[in-house]
Scaffold this active site. Structure first.
Site, mmCIF file in Angstrom:
data_model
loop_
_atom_site.group_PDB
_atom_site.id
_atom_site.type_symbol
_atom_site.label_atom_id
_atom_site.label_comp_id
_atom_site.label_asym_id
_atom_site.label_seq_id
_atom_site.Cartn_x
_atom_site.Cartn_y
_atom_site.Cartn_z
ATOM 1 N N CYS A 1 0.764 6.054 -2.433
ATOM 2 C CA CYS A 1 -0.263 5.780 -2.338
ATOM 3 C C CYS A 1 -0.832 4.836 -1.725
ATOM 4 O O CYS A 1 -2.165 4.125 -1.052
ATOM 5 C CB CYS A 1 -1.027 5.307 -4.257
ATOM 6 S SG CYS A 1 1.080 4.351 -5.011
ATOM 7 N N GLU B 1 -3.763 2.618 -11.810
ATOM 8 C CA GLU B 1 -3.843 2.247 -10.783
ATOM 9 C C GLU B 1 -3.891 3.989 -10.158
ATOM 10 O O GLU B 1 -3.231 4.894 -9.875
ATOM 11 C CB GLU B 1 -2.040 2.094 -10.194
ATOM 12 C CG GLU B 1 -1.772 0.585 -10.608
ATOM 13 C CD GLU B 1 -1.013 0.580 -9.948
ATOM 14 O OE1 GLU B 1 -0.287 0.368 -9.135
ATOM 15 O OE2 GLU B 1 0.464 0.024 -10.598
#
Ligand SMILES: Cc1cc2nc3c(=O)[nH]c(=O)nc-3n(C[C@H](O)[C@H](O)[C@H](O)COP(=O)(O)OP(=O)(O)OC[C@H]3O[C@@H](n4cnc5c(N)ncnc54)[C@H](O)[C@@H]3O)c2cc1C
Length: 1001
Positions: free
Chosen positions: A791, A757
């Site tokens: 993020c 990720e």
């Protein structure tokens, strides 16, 4: 008087009241008018009602004829349906033969003017001269007033100051006028005792940073400005009432009231009142406490009792957050609470003046009869209704009770529309007394029923039927977020920080095969708000310790894999229990080690618990072999087996949640783990190891191996015995890992699986009809909460031209109002970035931003600690580096676009596809975003952060990563290899008959 006799009197009084106004209806239900017809239609048609109320809400933003007609079309005309006839009333286009654009334009104008007319019905004036004229008129008709300025959400201190100024101007205008008014009833004061000037104030609009998390700061922020208003009210001998808003501000508001009322300056001034909401379960206690306080302080008080205006949102918000619902859920319970609390106030009339605010004739009759039975003097209670509502009720009240006050809002139509929506909802709710009385003409007998009886009957009807005990685990539910309205919760955080602080500075060993392993190479982890404060010193693994850990994992692997999925899941559930018990301490570690604010640190631990609970259930689901196909004579089964040893390489920004999620998934799927936390959050990483130890996880299944990436990172990734690498972090490191993992080394038996990720360059689009109050609050949160180090954080805001100036001005002011300081102090919205490296990196990008665009804001920051300025830069286009590269800090690029299509194009113009959000009230634009805004997680009309396990499985694609969504139904599959076993069950022409074989006739 006994209660039966009193109840009979109440009922008789109510019936009499009804008889006195028979044949009249509030204008909102008068079907002779546009409003009445539209209300009637919306009460019959739920879908129309939703569309209509949403349209009313967006109307003030539709400033051009085009956008107005477009929205009418989008809201009201489906493919097969024209704009409903009822809306066209009064437009003059029905049957005229006018067609096309011309007719649409006339129609749109007429609809706007009808809706504005409807809003004006509830508002005393849009400017001061109008308001003064109408207030005079109200008084001439025999009503007193309380005036309130419309406007509820302030997103910045400048807006709160402006709201304060408006009150001051209103008071100036009232000062000029009121001397010329005679008191109602002939004397100088109204009814011989009440000040003529009476205002109501919404407290939170006076302090934009009010938040239950910062109780003391919020009380002080509101009190300061309210005191200024009260001072002026006092000068002219007026009355001020503090309105009650959402539940989350209730205790703050009560505290402000107590402080103001008992302050040196206002102790001797009795004309300060508060509102209590009978629909809140807390109110019995709050009222008793307030009365006791007033007696102890010897201070007369005044309470307006209402049922409450936010029932729907209180219910929804509590359910979304997993909190107890703070309001009664049976309407009659609110009615009964009202009567109970009204009685208590009337019994204490010597110390508490009573404002009975209701349009419900049963409620009003109950107050009248109870006051009579208790011999309460007239000057100790009055009746209050909302301006523009329930005209027959107010007229009837004036005839019998005389002392009636109208709550009269004044101000711009823009906030007026939000007020209108609330009034429309209130009038048209199924449970509304007014709707039942005047629109549906329910039987008077039923309307006058004692609400205690109604509530009992409804409770009995709702009582759950005895259900058979459900087998297995309960359905997954997200862990509730901390409810900062509770003092105990606020206190728990402060105590947890103190408890953690007492443990700082320890040395943390590696944990390999259940044993502590110390190394001579150590690394300190520090508090980013004060780098001199050492959180802990962490032993660092070298390649030697990685080999040891691999051996330990191999040793544990066989037995671990052999356990049933249910048994493996049970360890996760135990771990969830451990984390739940220690949630405050676990959060406090994050606050000190990485600078996460309490609410977000708690959300991180809650997410970790969610991963444990969710993956446990997922493994049980996936652990059952699936029958494939239905061919007779063959049994074909698909099942999953663990891949092997997993290396979990975690980031520091969600230091427990992501570490725990990746590790728990690997473990429950049957794979032992070598866990390498990020350097800046290694102590939080150690807490994960402790959680698993306390849950009794067998030795070697989870190994804690912090270490320097440069020393052991590649070694771990390349190790031939590592089968899975679960990584969350930057794109650069992700690419490196993917590259290294693709090379096959001697002794390696399998192709490595990488789940990565990576970053994002997330955009939020602001459409020209966006609700700016919400959009600004959410953009500020998405961009700057936890210093923009998520993020999912918003780093680009793309704004369409017509709304650009307004949005940016409010956004920048909002950002200026955010205080920056240590995360452990709830006064501060933003804290330091995680370490000196992050600080240097962000500062570098601020320089780039300066070169590429125009800096709109760069807040100054403290010298000590890893702080960086909260930065907003405009004039950015897709070619700029600041629009393409991930910063991982509080730097927001503002991009101006011509229209919504360009906004989507620019939003999609980076290599990343992680999260995105859109604020728009155009159904067509939202649809377009659904189809074309190309990100893993798209949020409509909410911010881009805050993904929840199961509800919003999280993860992106393109350069934002490979792998399936964390917290979603496919995630565990990545940690397992599927196997199919197919057996021919036919022997010598004979196959067992299976019950579900549908080929058997
Ligand atoms: C002068 C004045 C000032 C006001 N100031 C405030 C204020 O400061 N803050 C505030 O919050 N409200 C305030 N209100 C109250 C609010 O806006 C509504 O007018 C009031 O709740 C309507 O109650 P009612 O008795 O007139 O009508 P009713 O029809 O008898 O009651 C409707 C109310 O019942 C409650 N209710 C609805 N459904 C349910 C359910 N399923 N279960 C339990 N309860 C339910 C809700 O509170 C709803 O508003 C004020 C009202 C007036 C008249």
């Amino acid at each position: 008087m006994d209660s039966l006799a009193l109840d009979k009197k109440i009922s008789d009084r109510g019936k009499e009241f009804f008889a006195s106004i028979s044949g009249e209806a509030p204008s909102i239900f008068n079907k002779g008018w546009w409003t009445g017809k539209v209300m009637d239609w919306s009460m019959k048609n739920e879908n129309f009602k939703v569309q209509l109320f949403r349209f009313v809400d967006v109307l003030p933003y539709l400033n051009t004829s085009d956008s107005l007609t477009r929205h009418i079309d989008e809201y009201f005309a489906g493919d097969d349906q024209d704009v409903p006839k009822v809306l066209k009333m009064g437009a003059g286009v029905m049957g005229t033969g006018l067609g096309g654009k011309l007719a649409a334009g006339i129609l749109a104008k007429a609809i706007r003017s009808n809706i504005e007319g409807m809003a004006k019905q509830f508002i005393i004036g849009e400017n001061t001269p109008d308001a003064m004229k109408n207030l005079k008129k109200i008084r001439k008709d025999g009503f007193a007033f309380t005036v309130d300025i419309l406007g509820e959400a302030s997103v910045s201190e400048i807006e709160s100051e402006a709201y304060l100024r408006e009150y001051m101007e209103l008071l100036d205008a009232l000062k000029k006028e009121h001397a010329s008014w005679g008191g109602l009833g002939g004397k100088d004061l109204d009814w011989g005792h009440a000040p003529k000037v009476n205002i109501s104030v919404k407290p939170t609009a006076l302090f934009s940073q009010a938040s239950p998390k910062d109780f003391e700061g919020s009380v002080q922020g509101i009190e300061k400005r309210l005191a200024a208003i009260l001072r002026k009210v006092k000068e002219m001998g007026g009355f001020m009432r503090i309105d009650m808003e959402q539940y989350k501000f209730k205790d703050i508001t009560l505290e402000v009231y107590r402080r103001l009322r008992s302050s040196e300056e206002f102790r001797d001034y009795p004309h300060l009142g508060i509102v209590l909401q009978a629909y809140l379960k807390d109110t019995d206690q709050d009222l008793a406490d307030l009365l006791a306080w007033a007696r102890a302080e010897k201070l007369p008080i005044s309470v307006r009792l209402v049922k409450g205006a936010y029932w729907d949102s209180e219910t929804v918000i509590a359910k979304q957050n997993g909190w107890d619902i703070p309001v009664w859920t049976i309407k009659a319970e609110s009615d009964a609470a009202y009567e109970r609390q009204a009685r208590l106030i009337l019994e204490n009339h010597d110390i508490c003046h009573f404002g009975c605010a209701s349009h419900n004739i049963r409620t009003i009759a109950a107050v009248m009869e109870t006051a009579k039975a208790l011999n309460v003097p007239d000057e100790r209670y009055e009746f209050q209704v909302l301006y523009g509502m329930a005209e027959p009720v107010r007229k009837g009240l004036l005839n019998v009770a005389k002392r009636v006050r109208l709550y009269a809002p004044y101000g711009d139509l823009l906030p007026g529309m939000a007020y209108l929506v609330r009034r429309l909802l209130e009038n048209t709710a199924n449970e509304s007394f007014l709707r039942q009385s005047f629109a549906e003409e329910a039987e008077v007998e039923r309307l006058m029923e004692n609400p205690v009886l109604t509530a009992e009957r409804e409770k009995a009807q709702r009582a759950p039927k005895a259900e058979s005990q459900a087998k297995g685990l309960a359905r997954f539910e997200n862990e509730p977020f901390a409810d900062f309205t509770q003092e105990a919760v606020r206190q728990a955080f402060a105590e947890a920080v103190a408890e953690v602080r007492a443990q700082l500075g320890k040395e943390y060993p590696l944990i390999i095969g259940g044993q502590e392993v110390r190394t001579s190479d150590t690394l300190p982890s520090v508090n980013p708000a004060n780098p001199n404060e050492i959180i802990g010193t962490i032993c660092q693994a070298s390649t030697k310790e990685i080999d040891l850990a691999i051996e330990a994992a191999k040793k544990a692997a066989l037995a671990w894999k052999a356990l049933s999925p249910e048994d493996r899941a049970s360890y996760l559930l135990k771990a969830a229990e451990v984390a739940r018990k220690e949630i405050f301490t676990l959060s406090a570690w994050q606050t000190l080690e990485v600078g996460k604010q309490f609410d977000q640190a708690q959300a991180d631990v809650a997410e970790a618990i969610d991963f444990l609970e969710y993956y446990a259930r997922e493994m049980i689901r996936l652990g059952k072999p699936q029958r494939m196909g239905r061919a007779p004579g063959e049994m074909s089964r698909l099942m999953y087996q663990p891949k092997g040893i997993a290396a979990v390489i975690a980031p520091w920004n969600f230091p427990l949640a992501i570490s725990c999620g990746m590790s728990a998934a690997a473990i429950v799927a049957g794979n032992p783990v070598l866990y390498k936390p990020a350097g800046p959050s290694s102590v939080v990483g150690f807490t994960l190891s402790e959680i698993f130890r306390k849950a009794g996880l067998p030795a070697g299944v989870f190994n804690y191996v912090p270490g320097r990436g440069s020393v052991m990172g590649d070694y771990l990734v390349e190790h031939p015995d590592v089968a899975i690498i679960a990584f969350t972090g930057s794109m650069e490191v992700g690419h490196r890992i993917i590259g290294k993992a693709s090379v096959v080394h001697p002794g390696q038996k399998q192709i490595k699986k990488v789940i990565a990720e990576l970053g994002g360059k997330n955009a939020i689009i602001i459409d020209d009809d966006a609700d700016l109050d919400e959009a600004i609050r959410e953009v500020l949160h998405s961009a700057f909460a936890f210093q923009g180090q998520k993020c999912s954080a918003c780093s680009r805001v793309i704004v369409v031209e017509p709304i650009y100036a307004k949005f940016i001005e409010r956004l920048v002011e909002g950002a200026k109002s955010l205080a920056i300081g240590p995360a452990e102090d709830p006064t501060y919205f933003m804290g330091p970035v995680v370490d000196d490296k992050a600080q240097q990196n962000v500062l570098k990008y601020i320089d780039i931003a300066k070169n590429e665009g125009k800096i709109l804001l760069a807040n100054p920051v403290a010298a000590i600690g890893y702080y960086v300025p909260l930065t907003i830069v405009e004039g950015i286009t897709p070619e700029h580096r600041i629009a393409q590269e991930e910063v991982f800090g509080p730097v927001l690029s503002v991009m101006k676009v011509k229209n919504f299509d360009q906004a989507i194009e620019w939003a999609n113009s980076t290599r990343y596809s992680l999260t995105g959000a859109v604020f728009s009230r155009s159904p067509k634009h939202l649809e377009k975003a659904r189809e074309q805004f190309n990100v893993g997680n798209l949020y409509l009309n909410r911010g881009s952060t805050g993904a929840l396990v199961e509800r919003h499985p999280f993860g992106g694609f393109n350069m934002s990563g490979i792998g399936s969504k964390a917290g979603g139904p496919d995630y565990l599959l990545q940690f397992m290899d599927p196997r199919l076993v197919c057996e021919n069950t036919m022997r010598r022409g004979f196959a067992p008959i299976e019950e579900d074989d549908d080929w058997i006739i």
